[in-house]
Write a protein that holds these residues in place. Structure first.
Motif, mmCIF file in Angstrom:
data_model
loop_
_atom_site.group_PDB
_atom_site.id
_atom_site.type_symbol
_atom_site.label_atom_id
_atom_site.label_comp_id
_atom_site.label_asym_id
_atom_site.label_seq_id
_atom_site.Cartn_x
_atom_site.Cartn_y
_atom_site.Cartn_z
ATOM 1 N N ALA A 268 -4.532 -9.958 4.057
ATOM 2 C CA ALA A 268 -5.964 -10.241 4.236
ATOM 3 C C ALA A 268 -6.315 -10.511 5.698
ATOM 4 O O ALA A 268 -7.470 -10.318 6.105
ATOM 5 C CB ALA A 268 -6.366 -11.436 3.378
ATOM 6 N N ARG A 269 -5.352 -10.931 6.492
ATOM 7 C CA ARG A 269 -5.647 -11.231 7.896
ATOM 8 C C ARG A 269 -5.142 -10.144 8.855
ATOM 9 O O ARG A 269 -5.170 -10.340 10.071
ATOM 10 C CB ARG A 269 -5.075 -12.595 8.275
ATOM 11 C CG ARG A 269 -3.591 -12.763 8.157
ATOM 12 C CD ARG A 269 -3.173 -14.162 8.641
ATOM 13 N NE ARG A 269 -1.734 -14.327 8.642
ATOM 14 C CZ ARG A 269 -1.041 -14.896 7.666
ATOM 15 N NH1 ARG A 269 -1.677 -15.350 6.575
ATOM 16 N NH2 ARG A 269 0.277 -15.002 7.746
ATOM 17 N N ARG A 270 -4.703 -9.013 8.312
ATOM 18 C CA ARG A 270 -4.252 -7.918 9.153
ATOM 19 C C ARG A 270 -5.289 -6.793 9.140
ATOM 20 O O ARG A 270 -5.907 -6.510 8.100
ATOM 21 C CB ARG A 270 -2.912 -7.366 8.653
ATOM 22 C CG ARG A 270 -1.734 -8.313 8.850
ATOM 23 C CD ARG A 270 -0.467 -7.746 8.217
ATOM 24 N NE ARG A 270 -0.095 -6.466 8.793
ATOM 25 C CZ ARG A 270 0.708 -6.308 9.837
ATOM 26 N NH1 ARG A 270 1.229 -7.369 10.436
ATOM 27 N NH2 ARG A 270 0.997 -5.115 10.292
ATOM 28 N N PRO A 271 -5.479 -6.105 10.257
ATOM 29 C CA PRO A 271 -6.448 -5.005 10.277
ATOM 30 C C PRO A 271 -6.018 -3.813 9.429
ATOM 31 O O PRO A 271 -6.856 -3.108 8.863
ATOM 32 C CB PRO A 271 -6.538 -4.638 11.760
ATOM 33 C CG PRO A 271 -5.239 -5.115 12.355
ATOM 34 C CD PRO A 271 -4.882 -6.345 11.585
ATOM 35 N N THR A 272 -4.725 -3.586 9.331
ATOM 36 C CA THR A 272 -4.183 -2.534 8.474
ATOM 37 C C THR A 272 -2.987 -3.111 7.735
ATOM 38 O O THR A 272 -2.434 -4.146 8.115
ATOM 39 C CB THR A 272 -3.717 -1.304 9.286
ATOM 40 O OG1 THR A 272 -2.674 -1.712 10.193
ATOM 41 C CG2 THR A 272 -4.883 -0.709 10.074
ATOM 42 N N ARG A 273 -2.575 -2.420 6.672
ATOM 43 C CA ARG A 273 -1.437 -2.908 5.887
ATOM 44 C C ARG A 273 -0.659 -1.736 5.332
ATOM 45 O O ARG A 273 -1.190 -0.622 5.174
ATOM 46 C CB ARG A 273 -1.920 -3.793 4.745
ATOM 47 C CG ARG A 273 -2.737 -3.039 3.707
ATOM 48 C CD ARG A 273 -2.952 -3.856 2.450
ATOM 49 N NE ARG A 273 -3.769 -3.147 1.470
ATOM 50 C CZ ARG A 273 -3.298 -2.271 0.600
ATOM 51 N NH1 ARG A 273 -2.009 -1.945 0.602
ATOM 52 N NH2 ARG A 273 -4.099 -1.679 -0.273
ATOM 53 N N PRO A 274 0.608 -1.948 4.959
ATOM 54 C CA PRO A 274 1.388 -0.906 4.283
ATOM 55 C C PRO A 274 0.916 -0.724 2.837
ATOM 56 O O PRO A 274 0.262 -1.598 2.258
ATOM 57 C CB PRO A 274 2.820 -1.449 4.317
ATOM 58 C CG PRO A 274 2.806 -2.611 5.250
ATOM 59 C CD PRO A 274 1.421 -3.137 5.248
ATOM 60 N N PHE A 275 1.265 0.402 2.253
ATOM 61 C CA PHE A 275 1.097 0.618 0.812
ATOM 62 C C PHE A 275 1.923 -0.447 0.097
ATOM 63 O O PHE A 275 3.034 -0.778 0.523
ATOM 64 C CB PHE A 275 1.589 2.014 0.455
ATOM 65 C CG PHE A 275 1.428 2.381 -0.990
ATOM 66 C CD1 PHE A 275 0.214 2.844 -1.475
ATOM 67 C CD2 PHE A 275 2.497 2.286 -1.873
ATOM 68 C CE1 PHE A 275 0.062 3.198 -2.808
ATOM 69 C CE2 PHE A 275 2.354 2.627 -3.209
ATOM 70 C CZ PHE A 275 1.130 3.088 -3.674
ATOM 71 N N CYS A 276 1.407 -0.986 -1.030
ATOM 72 C CA CYS A 276 2.086 -2.132 -1.639
ATOM 73 C C CYS A 276 2.105 -2.048 -3.158
ATOM 74 O O CYS A 276 1.060 -1.871 -3.797
ATOM 75 C CB CYS A 276 1.402 -3.423 -1.203
ATOM 76 S SG CYS A 276 2.242 -4.919 -1.782
ATOM 77 N N VAL A 277 3.300 -2.203 -3.725
ATOM 78 C CA VAL A 277 3.507 -2.272 -5.170
ATOM 79 C C VAL A 277 4.050 -3.656 -5.502
ATOM 80 O O VAL A 277 5.005 -4.122 -4.862
ATOM 81 C CB VAL A 277 4.503 -1.195 -5.653
ATOM 82 C CG1 VAL A 277 4.699 -1.286 -7.167
ATOM 83 C CG2 VAL A 277 4.035 0.200 -5.254
ATOM 84 N N VAL A 278 3.452 -4.312 -6.519
ATOM 85 C CA VAL A 278 3.912 -5.632 -6.952
ATOM 86 C C VAL A 278 4.080 -5.625 -8.469
ATOM 87 O O VAL A 278 3.712 -4.659 -9.141
ATOM 88 C CB VAL A 278 2.934 -6.750 -6.521
ATOM 89 C CG1 VAL A 278 2.757 -6.762 -5.015
ATOM 90 C CG2 VAL A 278 1.585 -6.610 -7.225
ATOM 91 N N HIS A 279 4.614 -6.718 -8.989
ATOM 92 C CA HIS A 279 4.831 -6.850 -10.428
ATOM 93 C C HIS A 279 3.924 -7.923 -11.025
ATOM 94 O O HIS A 279 3.581 -8.896 -10.364
ATOM 95 C CB HIS A 279 6.295 -7.210 -10.721
ATOM 96 C CG HIS A 279 7.208 -6.029 -10.761
ATOM 97 N ND1 HIS A 279 7.558 -5.391 -11.935
ATOM 98 C CD2 HIS A 279 7.818 -5.347 -9.762
ATOM 99 C CE1 HIS A 279 8.370 -4.379 -11.659
ATOM 100 N NE2 HIS A 279 8.549 -4.334 -10.351
#
Length: 354
Positions: A268-279
């Motif tokens: 939430a505090r980064r301008p961009t982020r990696p693709f993310c998979v969670v459980h």
């Protein structure tokens, strides 16, 4: 042709009704010769034990225990709350559920908790498994006392339990890798996996399945060494931030266990982020999907896991054939196919923070 009764069995075996009843309902105190006579008569007549009548006559109450990690993250808070609900609802079915909380990832704590169950007369025990010789010995002792032991969510060696209740965790890891590969659309990248602990078989299997698909079908995507997050938001957030700072080329994150709120806070505090998979679809992962902070949630449908475990323990306690122990079918959610949000309940309120 009339259905054979217990009186028919006693007559055919040449024993008293009381003796036949003791053998059929496994109450003990019968000579082996008489046991064999009754068993032969049961087979010859096709007699089927009336479980409901037997339970009614003895005023039986089933006693089940779930030995699971303490409420240290939202997923297990949710599991605890669901089990408490099932315990209340099960009183009309003459069953009780004891919830035994143990410190997550600690084999010694699990061994001690299982040891404390010895001699308590449990009909069934479901346990989130950690593999260790001490745990195996305590499970064997419980089974020797007549408890039906099932692994729950995280599996054990087949020799240590009657069956496993949960998703196919290797398949879950493979599914996550497929999502990551598709997101890269043939391009190169690097994935940062996060595990709670590799002492749990479910985390081991998810990581192994993930690695297998990347190596076979997406060799251009590198797999970095896993972060050990112990399912804690603060640890996951801090260590993932360090990893992203050290390796800006990380293009995807796969969170195998808990701690997803930490990931959402970081992203939430980064301008961009990696693709993310969670459980696990919890209120916080639902919100993260809606807010675009994660991309895929793989859910193991814990309500179904609990109900399946209770069903199997009850059947085993009644010495009935066990229903299929096929894995629970996992669910895959993106922001576009989220199921309707249930009205807020005690369970939801407890799950709002991880």
């Amino acid at each position: 042709m009339k259905t054979p009764t217990l009186s028919d069995v006693a007559r055919a075996a040449g024993v008293s009704y009381a003796t036949a009843d003791r053998v059929v309902n496994a109450r003990g105190g019968v000579a082996q010769k008489s046991v064999e006579k009754v068993q032969k008569a049961v087979a010859a007549l096709g007699y089927v034990r009336n479980v409901a009548a037997a339970n009614l006559s003895t005023q039986r109450v089933y006693r089940f225990a779930f030995v699971i990690p303490t409420e240290s993250n939202s997923f297990f808070r949710h599991i605890h709350a669901l089990l408490a609900q099932r315990d209340l609802a099960g009183r009309d079915l003459r069953q009780t559920i004891d919830i035994v909380g143990v410190e997550a990832f600690e084999a010694a704590a699990l061994e001690g908790a299982l040891k404390n169950l010895a001699g308590a007369g449990y009909d069934g025990v479901a346990v989130v498994g950690i593999e260790s010789p001490g745990v195996a010995a305590q499970l064997a002792a419980l089974q020797g006392q007549g408890a039906a032991v099932f692994s729950f969510i995280s599996d054990l060696n087949a020799s240590e339990r009657m069956g496993y209740v949960g998703i196919d965790n290797t398949m879950a890891g493979r599914t996550a890798a497929r999502m990551v590969g598709m997101a890269h659309n043939g391009g190169a990248g690097a994935v940062q996996p996060i595990v709670g602990s590799l002492s749990l078989r479910d985390h081991q299997e998810r990581l192994a399945g993930f690695r297998a698909v990347l190596e076979a079908d997406f060799p251009q995507i590198a797999l970095r060494a896993e972060i050990i997050g112990r399912d804690r938001n603060d640890i996951v957030e801090d260590r993932l931030e360090q990893a992203l700072r050290a390796a800006p080329d990380i293009s995807a994150v796969y969170n195998i266990g808990g701690g997803s709120s930490g990931i959402a806070r970081l992203f939430a505090r980064r301008p961009t982020r990696p693709f993310c998979v969670v459980h696990d679809l919890m209120p916080h992962t639902r919100t993260a999907l809606k807010d675009g902070l994660v991309d895929v949630v793989i859910d193991q449908r814990p309500e179904d896991e609990i109900d399946r475990a209770i069903e199997l323990m009850r059947a085993a306690a009644n010495r009935l054939p066990l229903a299929s122990c096929l894995p629970i079918t996992l669910a895959i959610y993106v922001r576009d196919n989220l199921p309707p949000e249930a009205s807020q309940s005690f369970t939801d309120i407890r799950s709002l923070t991880e």
